[in-house]
Design a protein around this motif. Structure first.
Motif, PDB file in Angstrom:
ATOM      1  N   VAL A  29      48.853  35.972  45.561  1.00  0.00           N
ATOM      2  CA  VAL A  29      48.309  36.620  44.351  1.00  0.00           C
ATOM      3  C   VAL A  29      49.032  37.916  44.005  1.00  0.00           C
ATOM      4  N   LYS A  30      49.952  38.339  44.866  1.00  0.00           N
ATOM      5  CA  LYS A  30      50.715  39.535  44.491  1.00  0.00           C
ATOM      6  C   LYS A  30      51.560  39.273  43.236  1.00  0.00           C
ATOM      7  N   PHE A  31      51.709  37.976  42.876  1.00  0.00           N
ATOM      8  CA  PHE A  31      52.466  37.646  41.666  1.00  0.00           C
ATOM      9  C   PHE A  31      51.592  37.623  40.409  1.00  0.00           C
ATOM     10  N   VAL A  32      50.332  37.954  40.575  1.00  0.00           N
ATOM     11  CA  VAL A  32      49.456  38.052  39.409  1.00  0.00           C
ATOM     12  C   VAL A  32      49.501  39.491  38.915  1.00  0.00           C
TER      13      VAL A  32
ATOM     14  N   ASP B 201      46.207  40.593  34.256  1.00  0.00           N
ATOM     15  CA  ASP B 201      45.535  39.377  34.698  1.00  0.00           C
ATOM     16  C   ASP B 201      44.549  39.659  35.823  1.00  0.00           C
TER      17      ASP B 201
ATOM     18  N   VAL C 245      53.794  43.846  39.758  1.00  0.00           N
ATOM     19  CA  VAL C 245      53.886  42.455  40.214  1.00  0.00           C
ATOM     20  C   VAL C 245      54.789  42.405  41.447  1.00  0.00           C
ATOM     21  N   GLY C 246      54.334  41.720  42.483  1.00  0.00           N
ATOM     22  CA  GLY C 246      55.126  41.592  43.706  1.00  0.00           C
ATOM     23  C   GLY C 246      54.700  42.561  44.800  1.00  0.00           C
TER      24      GLY C 246
END
Lengths: 225, 623
Positions: free
Chosen positions: A13-16, A20, A56-57
């Protein structure tokens, strides 16, 4: 009544992205059956405010948001209710009722602590740890910072409250106030730039440890102290 | 913690990485060792589109209720990731387990529109599954297609092992049981497909050949295996209340097209508009009981946290329990500020009153779909909406505070004349005039906004217009130009905005819609030349398509521009969608006579769907 919630973010979920994540919590609050307050007017929205956006990341164990509720059982109960509706990678860590007059999460943020790890693709010089110490021992670190309005010259040293090597990683405590926020990758890029090290794509893995506010006596304390 | 199929570096590089990570609220995780069948359910378009589709949500939920099955999702990687995966040789994976699709037992592909055909090949290709069914081996998943486009599966027959014709709720259990049985007995792909062909609704394209006349039309279909059915009848859910419906739909992290709870209130439509394929395919109309819908609505809102619920059907106003359902929703959604959205609602006093209660009048616009500009042409297409009704609806709306109206029309309908097109501008102008008559000067805040959009008509199989020729690109563009000129000559032209669609995509859609098996090679060729995401106009490459047709020696106009003879055998004639060809032909004749056919609730028109013995066919009629 205002409530502050602390949460962590790790794994896929670090890419959310930040927006969002806000939507995620808007829905989570409904799933948890929390009696959140809504704004007045034609298109009412939940009264909710997030402390400091996370890129993000990046991962974190020190994220916060505030919300206004119409009714409330207790902190324990709300922690449990929210915990039941989370996905893997987002954990609700703490819930705290705010004192009257306490500033909102976003406006309160003064600093953030990070751990920075390095990608395998980054070839570190053998003495990088000593270099980091001397980097931080400079009296001034003049840099050009890109802002929304353009570029401005700042003394980065003033914004770094702490910088040290911890094993294979770097710990730093930096200014995170709105308008004066310092990104941890910016500190690392400046350091490696001075060292003359070429950086590959995505050289750092960044983890936020905590978000701080400044107490009246000047001390930095976590947003839920 | 789940391990992702893509590295952090790749995910940081691509647009919207959350498309590829799975792990959303209500996504179903199982232990792969504990299931016997792994099913990858695919919507061959980008995540935001695929995640908005109700059909997949229903099947995902149903298949995961089976303890021996794990159904996961897969969508088309966006063009940026597509390139990375090809370059770095990364196989396509399912969102939940992040395992390669190639390891699955089934790859199910829902085919909702013709322009996704090249994306089907993209998904197969990135999964490293041979594109042609005949080249697949025992290690490859069974590739099964479903959805509206399978009512003419012939243009893509080479790419699928199996098609499921009709509604998905009914036969998957028996199909999966058969699969398990065959696996246990050590039977191969072909034996499985042979047995699958016995299950109602299943079509195995490789078991048939087609012979053509010299003029290119079909002579006959030739079965290549013994005992396989000559015609395949669609599957249909008889009781749409006592059936599968997802109570915990997956909630995406990122904003998707349909970011709300979707409540399908009924299936099918009583109206019988002659251009509409869905109106024929889903006959007879079947309503879900309001009691079931109420409890679904409550559960789904609670389990998703969505702030909006949308009622879905082809014509919501025809749902007999609508007032009861809406009263319930308004009462129960108010406190949590849940929006209720009501598409496909007839604009009248009742619906305006409801919309007033549930929507923000200031922001929303009202939509009318007259489809044709004149009453004559509306009779041809059997669209039972009169100018009187539209103007009265507009008047009520303007009185209620609305000042934005959207109007949908089609250009290139059969029997269309210049006068019919002039009717579009005329109707827009009259609506604007109604505004100025209805709303006194001192109450006007700005000008009324009327947005007229035209799409180009595409004749579809299993409609009365399946015999009709489609306009050429040039004819379409002339019509759009004429529409625009006519609109700008109207008195109230400053209040009217006009949009039209791209013509060449509509023509290609028309070719695929009524195409035959000879199009397989063209689609394959176009894909190999770089066509993909054809539904996205910015990625649509018309010149490549034209060149693919030329290289394959196939004339697209044969499929689109030709008027078909009444005795012609169509590529889809071997499918039985419930509605008979005789009925459709009768309707084609009525269209030419500009004769209106009453809706199913008023009168049975003997379309053939009564043999399902359900829905409106079993209701007592007014006469």
């Amino acid at each position: 009544m205002k409530v502050r919630v602390k949460f962590s973010k790790y794994g896929p979920v670090k890419f959310v992205g930040h927006l969002d994540i806000m939507h995620y919590f808007q829905k989570a609050v409904r799933r948890a059956g929390i009696d959140i307050a809504y704004s007045e007017g034609f298109s009412p929205h939940q009264i909710m405010s997030f402390a400091s956006p996370l890129s993000v990341g990046h991962t974190s164990e020190g994220e916060y948001f505030d919300m206004e509720v119409r009714s409330f059982t207790d902190e324990e109960d709300m922690l449990k209710k929210l915990g039941q509706v989370m996905v893997e990678g987002i954990d609700v860590l703490q819930v705290r009722i705010l004192d009257k007059g306490e500033g909102n999460a976003m406006a309160s943020v003064a600093a953030a602590a990070y751990l920075v790890a390095f990608s395998d693709k980054l070839s570190l010089p053998a003495n990088w740890d000593k270099e980091l110490i001397s980097f931080y021992q400079q009296t001034h670190i003049e840099v050009v910072k890109k802002t929304k309005k353009g570029q401005k010259e700042i003394d980065l040293k003033e914004s770094i409250y702490q910088l040290e090597v911890r094993g294979d990683t770097v710990y730093m405590l930096v200014d995170a106030g709105s308008g004066s926020n310092i990104k941890p990758e910016f500190v690392m890029e400046t350091f490696f730039g001075q060292l003359g090290v070429m950086l590959p794509e995505y050289p750092f893995r960044i983890h936020r440890i905590e978000t701080y506010k400044r107490r009246e006596d000047g001390q930095l304390v976590p947003l839920i102290a | 913690m789940r391990k992702l199929a893509l590295s952090d570096e790749i995910l940081m590089k691509v647009e919207k990485p959350a498309r590829y990570i799975g792990g959303e609220v209500n996504a179903v995780m199982k232990q792969k060792e504990q299931v016997q069948v792994r099913f990858a359910m695919c919507f061959p378009d980008v995540y935001e589109i695929g995640m908005s589709h109700l059909g997949i949500q229903i099947l995902y939920d149903m298949l995961n209720q089976f303890e021996d099955v794990w159904c996961e999702r897969v969508y088309s990687p966006w063009v940026d990731l597509d390139q990375v995966m090809r370059k770095e040789n990364i196989p396509l994976f399912a969102l939940e387990s992040q395992d390669p699709i190639k390891e699955f037992d089934f790859l199910g592909i829902t085919i909702q529109y013709e322009m996704c055909y090249t994306n089907i090949l993209q998904v197969l290709d990135l999964s490293r599954i041979p594109l042609l069914s005949k080249e697949r081996g025992e290690d490859d998943p069974i590739v099964i297609g479903g959805g509206p486009c399978t009512y003419n599966p012939e243009p893509i027959s080479d790419f699928f092992d199996l098609f499921y014709i009709g509604e998905g709720e009914t036969r998957y259990r028996s199909l999966l049981d058969l699969y398990k049985e065959c696996k246990a007995q050590g039977l191969g792909r072909k034996e499985f497909l042979k047995k699958a062909a016995d299950i109602p609704g299943m079509y195995v394209p490789s078991f048939y050949d087609v012979a053509y006349h010299a003029d290119g039309t079909i002579k006959q279909r030739i079965p290549l295996e013994e005992g396989i059915p000559e015609t395949i009848a669609k599957e249909l859910v008889e009781d749409v209340t006592d059936t599968y419906y997802p109570h915990k739909p997956v909630v995406p992290f990122i904003k998707v097209t349909q970011d709300r709870v979707v409540l399908e209130i009924q299936r099918g439509c009583i109206r019988g508009c002659r251009f509409c394929q869905a109106g024929q395919l889903y006959r007879p109309v079947r309503e879900r009981d309001a009691k079931m819908l109420k409890s679904c609505a409550v559960e789904m809102l609670k389990n998703t946290g969505h702030e909006e619920i949308s009622l879905s059907s082809l014509s919501s106003s025809d749902y007999s329990q609508l007032p009861e359902l809406l009263d319930f929703l308004i009462e129960n959604c108010g406190r949590d500020k849940v929006n209720i959205s009501l598409p496909s609602l007839r604009i009248d006093a009742f619906s305006l009153d409801v919309m007033n209660k549930v929507q923000d009048v200031k922001k929303s616009s009202l939509t009318f779909a007259p489809e044709a500009g004149s009453q004559r042409l509306r009779n041809v297409i059997n669209k039972g909406l009169t100018e009187e009704v539209i103007l009265e609806g507009a008047r009520l709306a303007f009185e209620g505070g609305w000042k934005r109206v959207k109007l949908y029309f089609m250009l290139g309908l059969p029997m269309e004349t210049k006068e019919d097109i002039e009717g579009i501008g005329d109707l827009c102008n009259k609506i604007a005039a109604v505004f100025y008559e209805t709303v006194p000067k001192e109450k006007r805040t700005g000008r009324v906004q009327i947005v007229a959009s035209t799409s180009f008509f595409v004749p579809k199989p299993f409609t009365p217009f399946q015999w009709a020729p489609q306009c050429t690109k040039e004819e379409f563009l002339d019509k759009a130009y004429f529409t625009r000129t006519n609109i700008s000559s109207q008195l109230n032209q400053k209040s009217i905005k006009y949009n039209w669609h791209e013509a060449d995509i509509s023509v290609l859609e028309g070719v695929f819609a009524r195409g035959d098996r000879r199009l397989n090679q063209v689609i394959l060729k176009a894909y190999e030349m770089g066509c993909m995401y054809d539904a996205w106009s910015e990625y649509y490459k018309n010149d490549l398509w034209l060149s693919a047709f030329e290289q394959c020696g196939v004339d697209p106009a044969f499929y689109s521009a030709r008027e078909r003879g009444e005795d012609e055998i169509f590529p889809w004639d071997f499918l039985d969608c419930g509605v008979t060809k005789e009925f459709l032909l009768r309707e084609w004749h009525h269209a030419k006579e500009e004769a209106v056919t009453p809706n199913c609730r008023k009168q049975c028109n003997h379309c053939g769907a009564a043999r399902f013995k359900t829905g409106v066919c079993m209701e007592k009629r007014e006469r």
